[in-house]
Design a protein around this motif. Structure first.
Motif, short mmCIF file in Angstrom:
data_model
loop_
_atom_site.label_atom_id
_atom_site.label_comp_id
_atom_site.label_asym_id
_atom_site.label_seq_id
_atom_site.Cartn_x
_atom_site.Cartn_y
_atom_site.Cartn_z
N TYR A 92 65.20 32.18 31.94
CA TYR A 92 64.66 31.71 33.21
C TYR A 92 65.63 31.90 34.38
O TYR A 92 65.22 32.13 35.51
N ARG A 98 59.16 32.43 37.10
CA ARG A 98 58.95 32.18 35.67
C ARG A 98 57.65 32.79 35.17
O ARG A 98 57.53 33.12 33.99
N ARG A 279 56.23 26.56 35.00
CA ARG A 279 56.93 26.73 36.28
C ARG A 279 57.49 25.42 36.81
O ARG A 279 58.28 25.43 37.76
#
Length: 284
Positions: A92, A98, A279
């Motif tokens: 990430y 993401r 996210r």
């Protein structure tokens, strides 16, 4: 984005998970095809049919509905495994946004799912050829075999994509293995039995596992009956269809495309949920 996809393929092919899940798909597919021997022996014994039956269609249906669970587990573990191994943080931090990570995983796992689907169809067909005897008649018309095989590949792909979404939502490597098995073989089976002969019986084909199984079975069974009964297919008793569906999955008089649409909606819902939750999720 291409770099992310290449990275995901690198993660897949430098671990043992992809081929560890492929092995049972191939073995079970071959065994499902080989079961045609038992059916042929029974039919020859009672001398009810004069022509070779297209048992290969049913073999592909059976092997697909067994093997798809491994495609789901692969997809789920591909995401949950990153949380278990603590590699998700680096993933990430080096990839933004993401959602791009999720898209890359869906792409890579989708390709592996297609590979599982092709292997399943090929080995189920090989098992049927060796078990029931050589000859294209074991698969009916070439168009029928291609249709059932294509549905099997598509089913395996959708199960893999659903697995990615499920793994991204749950993230626990143990739970993503146990939960699908318990649901498919215990919870949904119990629910399906409970609603039979009730006003809720109509929901059965729309449950996730039933819809996934119906993608292939609701195509293969009618094609098989049509090949066997010929012009008399409209007069074929409902019980004959239901008996075949009992062994090979699917639901009587439920179109395969509706099962496909239903299961695709489940897969899309899990992927959408994974995007929404992923996210916002904190990473260590």
């Amino acid at each position: 984005m291409p770099a992310l996809i290449r990275a995901e393929f690198r993660k897949i092919f430098t671990t043992n998970l992809w081929w560890a899940m492929l092995i049972p798909v191939v073995v079970l597919a071959f065994c499902a095809g080989w079961l045609g021997t038992a059916f042929v022996g029974l039919i020859d014994m009672i001398e009810q049919f004069q022509a070779t039956l297209p048992l290969g269609l049913l073999s592909v249906s059976l092997s697909t509905n067994i093997g798809t669970i491994f495609a789901l587990l692969f997809g789920a573990m591909s995401f949950a495994g990153e949380y278990r191994n603590n590699t998700i943080t680096a993933t990430y931090l080096t990839a933004n946004p993401r959602g791009a990570v999720l898209a890359a995983k869906l792409t890579a796992c989708g390709v592996v799912g297609l590979t599982y689907g092709l292997a399943n169809v090929l080995f189920a067909s090989l098992g049927a050829l060796l078990g029931a005897g050589p000859g294209l008649a074991n698969f009916g018309r070439i168009g029928d075999w291609l249709s059932v095989g294509g549905a099997g590949v598509l089913s395996m792909l959708l199960w893999a994509l659903l697995g990615v979404g499920f793994g991204a939502l749950v993230t626990n490597a143990v739970l993503v293995v146990i939960a699908p098995l318990v649901y498919k073989f215990v919870i949904e089976f119990t629910v399906s039995i409970s609603v039979m002969e009730t006003t809720l019986s109509g929901i059965g084909p729309y449950l996730p596992a039933a819809a996934g199984n119906g993608i292939v079975s609701n195509l293969a069974v009618p094609l098989f009956v049509s090949a066997v009964a010929g012009p008399d297919e409209p007069n074929t008793p409902r019980g004959a269809f239901e008996l075949l569906h009992l062994f090979f999955g699917g639901t009587y008089d439920h179109p395969w495309w509706l099962s496909l649409l239903t299961f695709a909606c489940y897969a899309a819902a899990f992927v959408a949920g994974a995007w929404f939750v992923g996210r916002r999720r904190d990473i260590a």
